[in-house]
Design a protein around this motif. Structure first.
Motif, PDB file in Angstrom:
ATOM      1  N   LEU A 270       0.791  -1.288   0.073  1.00  0.00           N
ATOM      2  CA  LEU A 270      -0.058   0.059  -0.065  1.00  0.00           C
ATOM      3  C   LEU A 270       0.989   1.430   0.153  1.00  0.00           C
ATOM      4  N   GLU A 271       0.724   2.365  -0.881  1.00  0.00           N
ATOM      5  CA  GLU A 271       1.407   3.316  -1.057  1.00  0.00           C
ATOM      6  C   GLU A 271       0.625   4.636  -0.764  1.00  0.00           C
ATOM      7  N   TYR A 272      -0.638   4.607  -1.144  1.00  0.00           N
ATOM      8  CA  TYR A 272      -1.465   5.799  -0.893  1.00  0.00           C
ATOM      9  C   TYR A 272      -2.776   5.366  -0.556  1.00  0.00           C
ATOM     10  N   PHE A 273      -3.630   5.962   0.331  1.00  0.00           N
ATOM     11  CA  PHE A 273      -4.890   5.625   0.554  1.00  0.00           C
ATOM     12  C   PHE A 273      -5.534   6.990   1.055  1.00  0.00           C
ATOM     13  N   HIS A 274      -6.619   7.447   0.350  1.00  0.00           N
ATOM     14  CA  HIS A 274      -7.343   8.731   0.834  1.00  0.00           C
ATOM     15  C   HIS A 274      -8.859   8.505   0.437  1.00  0.00           C
ATOM     16  N   VAL A 275      -9.528   8.701   1.501  1.00  0.00           N
ATOM     17  CA  VAL A 275     -11.195   8.662   1.247  1.00  0.00           C
ATOM     18  C   VAL A 275     -11.712  10.044   2.084  1.00  0.00           C
ATOM     19  N   ARG A 276     -12.362  10.908   1.381  1.00  0.00           N
ATOM     20  CA  ARG A 276     -12.939  12.077   1.720  1.00  0.00           C
ATOM     21  C   ARG A 276     -13.891  11.787   2.879  1.00  0.00           C
ATOM     22  N   ALA A 277     -13.832  12.616   4.029  1.00  0.00           N
ATOM     23  CA  ALA A 277     -14.612  12.338   5.235  1.00  0.00           C
ATOM     24  C   ALA A 277     -15.871  13.251   4.755  1.00  0.00           C
ATOM     25  N   ASP A 278     -16.860  13.099   5.516  1.00  0.00           N
ATOM     26  CA  ASP A 278     -18.227  13.736   5.189  1.00  0.00           C
ATOM     27  C   ASP A 278     -18.093  15.346   5.391  1.00  0.00           C
ATOM     28  N   ASP A 279     -17.258  15.653   6.513  1.00  0.00           N
ATOM     29  CA  ASP A 279     -17.153  17.044   7.107  1.00  0.00           C
ATOM     30  C   ASP A 279     -16.120  17.639   6.196  1.00  0.00           C
ATOM     31  N   VAL A 280     -15.517  17.280   5.288  1.00  0.00           N
ATOM     32  CA  VAL A 280     -14.249  17.951   4.504  1.00  0.00           C
ATOM     33  C   VAL A 280     -14.946  18.592   3.499  1.00  0.00           C
ATOM     34  N   GLU A 281     -14.591  19.789   3.213  1.00  0.00           N
ATOM     35  CA  GLU A 281     -15.129  20.564   1.995  1.00  0.00           C
ATOM     36  C   GLU A 281     -14.186  20.140   0.829  1.00  0.00           C
ATOM     37  N   ASP A 282     -15.149  20.124  -0.263  1.00  0.00           N
ATOM     38  CA  ASP A 282     -14.521  19.670  -1.355  1.00  0.00           C
ATOM     39  C   ASP A 282     -14.193  21.015  -2.192  1.00  0.00           C
ATOM     40  N   THR A 283     -12.803  21.667  -2.331  1.00  0.00           N
ATOM     41  CA  THR A 283     -12.410  22.731  -2.802  1.00  0.00           C
ATOM     42  C   THR A 283     -12.326  22.571  -4.295  1.00  0.00           C
ATOM     43  N   LEU A 284     -11.799  23.632  -5.068  1.00  0.00           N
ATOM     44  CA  LEU A 284     -11.986  23.957  -6.311  1.00  0.00           C
ATOM     45  C   LEU A 284     -11.043  22.510  -7.031  1.00  0.00           C
ATOM     46  N   GLN A 285     -10.052  22.205  -5.998  1.00  0.00           N
ATOM     47  CA  GLN A 285      -8.967  21.364  -6.426  1.00  0.00           C
ATOM     48  C   GLN A 285      -9.143  20.013  -5.648  1.00  0.00           C
ATOM     49  N   GLY A 286     -10.249  19.508  -4.928  1.00  0.00           N
ATOM     50  CA  GLY A 286     -10.040  18.642  -3.897  1.00  0.00           C
ATOM     51  C   GLY A 286      -9.778  19.135  -2.880  1.00  0.00           C
ATOM     52  N   SER A 287      -9.818  18.356  -1.709  1.00  0.00           N
ATOM     53  CA  SER A 287      -9.437  18.634  -0.182  1.00  0.00           C
ATOM     54  C   SER A 287      -8.167  19.652  -0.168  1.00  0.00           C
ATOM     55  N   ALA A 288      -8.099  20.388   0.719  1.00  0.00           N
ATOM     56  CA  ALA A 288      -6.609  21.056   0.961  1.00  0.00           C
ATOM     57  C   ALA A 288      -5.792  20.209   1.491  1.00  0.00           C
ATOM     58  N   SER A 289      -6.356  19.153   2.173  1.00  0.00           N
ATOM     59  CA  SER A 289      -5.258  18.037   2.813  1.00  0.00           C
ATOM     60  C   SER A 289      -5.448  16.903   1.834  1.00  0.00           C
ATOM     61  N   LYS A 290      -4.103  16.389   1.236  1.00  0.00           N
ATOM     62  CA  LYS A 290      -4.482  15.395   0.448  1.00  0.00           C
ATOM     63  C   LYS A 290      -3.702  14.161   1.402  1.00  0.00           C
ATOM     64  N   GLU A 291      -3.820  14.476   2.643  1.00  0.00           N
ATOM     65  CA  GLU A 291      -2.848  13.615   3.465  1.00  0.00           C
ATOM     66  C   GLU A 291      -3.225  12.040   2.937  1.00  0.00           C
ATOM     67  N   ASN A 292      -2.063  11.366   3.215  1.00  0.00           N
ATOM     68  CA  ASN A 292      -1.925  10.152   3.036  1.00  0.00           C
ATOM     69  C   ASN A 292      -2.547   9.184   4.188  1.00  0.00           C
ATOM     70  N   GLN A 293      -3.598   8.431   4.188  1.00  0.00           N
ATOM     71  CA  GLN A 293      -4.354   7.813   5.355  1.00  0.00           C
ATOM     72  C   GLN A 293      -3.734   6.531   5.371  1.00  0.00           C
ATOM     73  N   ALA A 294      -2.987   6.054   4.634  1.00  0.00           N
ATOM     74  CA  ALA A 294      -2.365   4.733   4.783  1.00  0.00           C
ATOM     75  C   ALA A 294      -1.949   4.435   5.899  1.00  0.00           C
TER      76      ALA A 294
END
Ligand SMILES: NC(=O)c1ccc[n+]([C@@H]2O[C@H](COP(=O)([O-])OP(=O)(O)OC[C@H]3O[C@@H](n4cnc5c(N)ncnc54)[C@H](O)[C@@H]3O)[C@@H](O)[C@H]2O)c1
Length: 382
Positions: A270-294
């Motif tokens: 596993l290199e990268y895993f990211h799922v948007r949480a319900d309370d995260v705003e979807d900005t013009l280019q995705g979430s501000a944080s593209k944190e690797n949740q892996a």
């Protein structure tokens, strides 16, 4: 529960590997070593005895082994184009069967074994096809997230198998690199694992466009490079890149993207895993944080950049054998059924047909035989 007695049919590279995996597994014992080249079977039997395992019956043909040894399970490790005929013999004799990938090289034969496997299941026989990477924890995690909707609507995928096989590899067996017995090159032999993962994760493939080439090898009939695009029933699109002409090789990558998340597995980890949480705003280019949740999702040796898993190749097959043992003892279907392998085989064949015809083809045209592999001179446009 009694130990499952296995016959290894084809004692080459992967047959010896299966014998080692089964010998190390509590649920199995190897009772027969079969190879049309008898010294190969004898060498495997000697290897097992030298390692302290019971000495298996040695035979030149499956029929001979079934007559002379106690066998519950036949493990088909022959050249690919012989898989179905050997599996048919085993099913007719009432044995469980494990078939190495790919299911076969002919769709007509593969369809036949699919029917026989369904009838065999009604008689309590288990027929499974090896796809050991479905059991890698990182791939299972991505498939689970794709299937349960965590990535949202799946929009695209990528499967890249950038490997190297030397000329010596192709010269090491008469069957390697031939249409009749290898059934194709980098996408059929090496890439089928990753195509199978893509199909598992993204769902039913519908249409394939492709190009193939031979760029780094001589004396092979098949391609050493294939690129393809696949359209899936869900509307998702994917890119496939499979080559044995990428020195030094051994780079494998699978990516799954959806409108709520992304997963990336590289070299089975596993290199990268990211799922948007319900309370995260979807900005013009995705979430501000593209944190690797892996981080922390899997043991360190299943994470890209972590320590290598000990005996990874053995563990892969062993994890699949855990499932096969469960299927045999619990009287249930195995996790990887013949029909799963048939769909992946048809997708691979569609790559060849599309590349040869120079136009997109429907997987169903290949699967149902409307565009039978025998009707298309499967060649390489370089
Ligand atoms: N799952 C994996 O990761 C993996 C890896 C390598 C190979 N494979 C698959 O395993 C199969 C074998 O590949 P390999 O690299 O071991 O090939 P190999 O050439 O090393 O071994 C094949 C063996 O089968 C024997 N054989 C041929 N015809 C036979 C018959 N009718 N009955 C019994 N034995 C017969 C040959 O003599 C040879 O010893 C192929 O289908 C390949 O795609 C899978």
């Amino acid at each position: 529960m009694s130990t499952i007695k296995a016959a290894i049919v084809g004692c080459g590279v992967i047959g010896r590997h299966h014998a080692a995996v089964l010998t190390a597994h509590d649920g199995f014992v190897v009772t027969a070593a079969v190879d049309s080249v008898l010294p190969a079977a004898t060498a495997l039997a000697d290897e097992l005895s030298a390692a302290g395992a019971p000495s298996p019956f040695v035979a030149e043909s499956l029929g001979e082994a079934l007559a002379g040894a106690d066998v519950d399970l036949v493990v088909v490790c022959s050249p690919s184009g012989l898989h179905v005929s050997l599996a048919e013999t085993a099913i007719a004799a009432g044995r469980h069967v494990v078939i190495e990938k790919p299911l076969d090289v002919s769709i007509a034969r593969a369809r036949r074994i699919s029917e026989l496997a369904a009838e065999a299941a009604e008689r309590g026989l288990v027929v499974s096809v090896i796809s050991q990477h479905r059991f890698d924890p990182a791939n299972a995690l991505l498939a689970g997230a794709a299937h349960d909707g965590r990535f949202g609507r799946i929009t695209s995928g990528l499967a890249s198998v950038a490997w190297w096989r030397s000329q010596k590899y192709y010269d090491s067996g008469d069957w390697r690199g031939t249409w009749a017995l290898d059934g194709g090159g980098s996408v059929m032999n090496q890439g089928v694992h990753t195509v199978d993962l893509l199909v598992w994760m993204l769902g039913r493939p519908v249409e394939v466009s492709a190009q193939t080439a031979v760029l780094a090898h001589d004396r092979i009939e098949v391609e050493d490079l294939a690129v393809a695009t696949i359209r899936f029933e869900s509307g998702a699109l994917a890119v496939v890149h499979a080559t044995t002409a990428a020195y030094p090789g051994d780079l494998t990558r699978i990516q799954v993207h959806g409108d709520r998340g992304t997963g990336v597995v590289s070299d089975d980890r596993l290199e990268y895993f990211h799922v948007r949480a319900d309370d995260v705003e979807d900005t013009l280019q995705g979430s501000a944080s593209k944190e690797n949740q892996a981080a922390g999702m899997l043991p360190d040796d299943q994470m890209a950049g972590g320590p290598a898993e000990k005996d990874h190749f053995v563990r892969g097959h062993s994890r699949q054998y855990d499932d096969i043992l469960g299927a045999i003892t619990e009287g249930r279907q195995p996790a990887v059924r013949v029909d799963d392998a048939l769909l992946s085989l048809a997708t691979v064949k569609a790559v060849y047909v599309a590349a040869t015809l120079g136009r997109p083809v429907l997987v169903d045209e290949v699967l149902t035989g409307i565009l039978d592999d025998q009707d298309v001179t499967v060649g390489v446009r370089s």
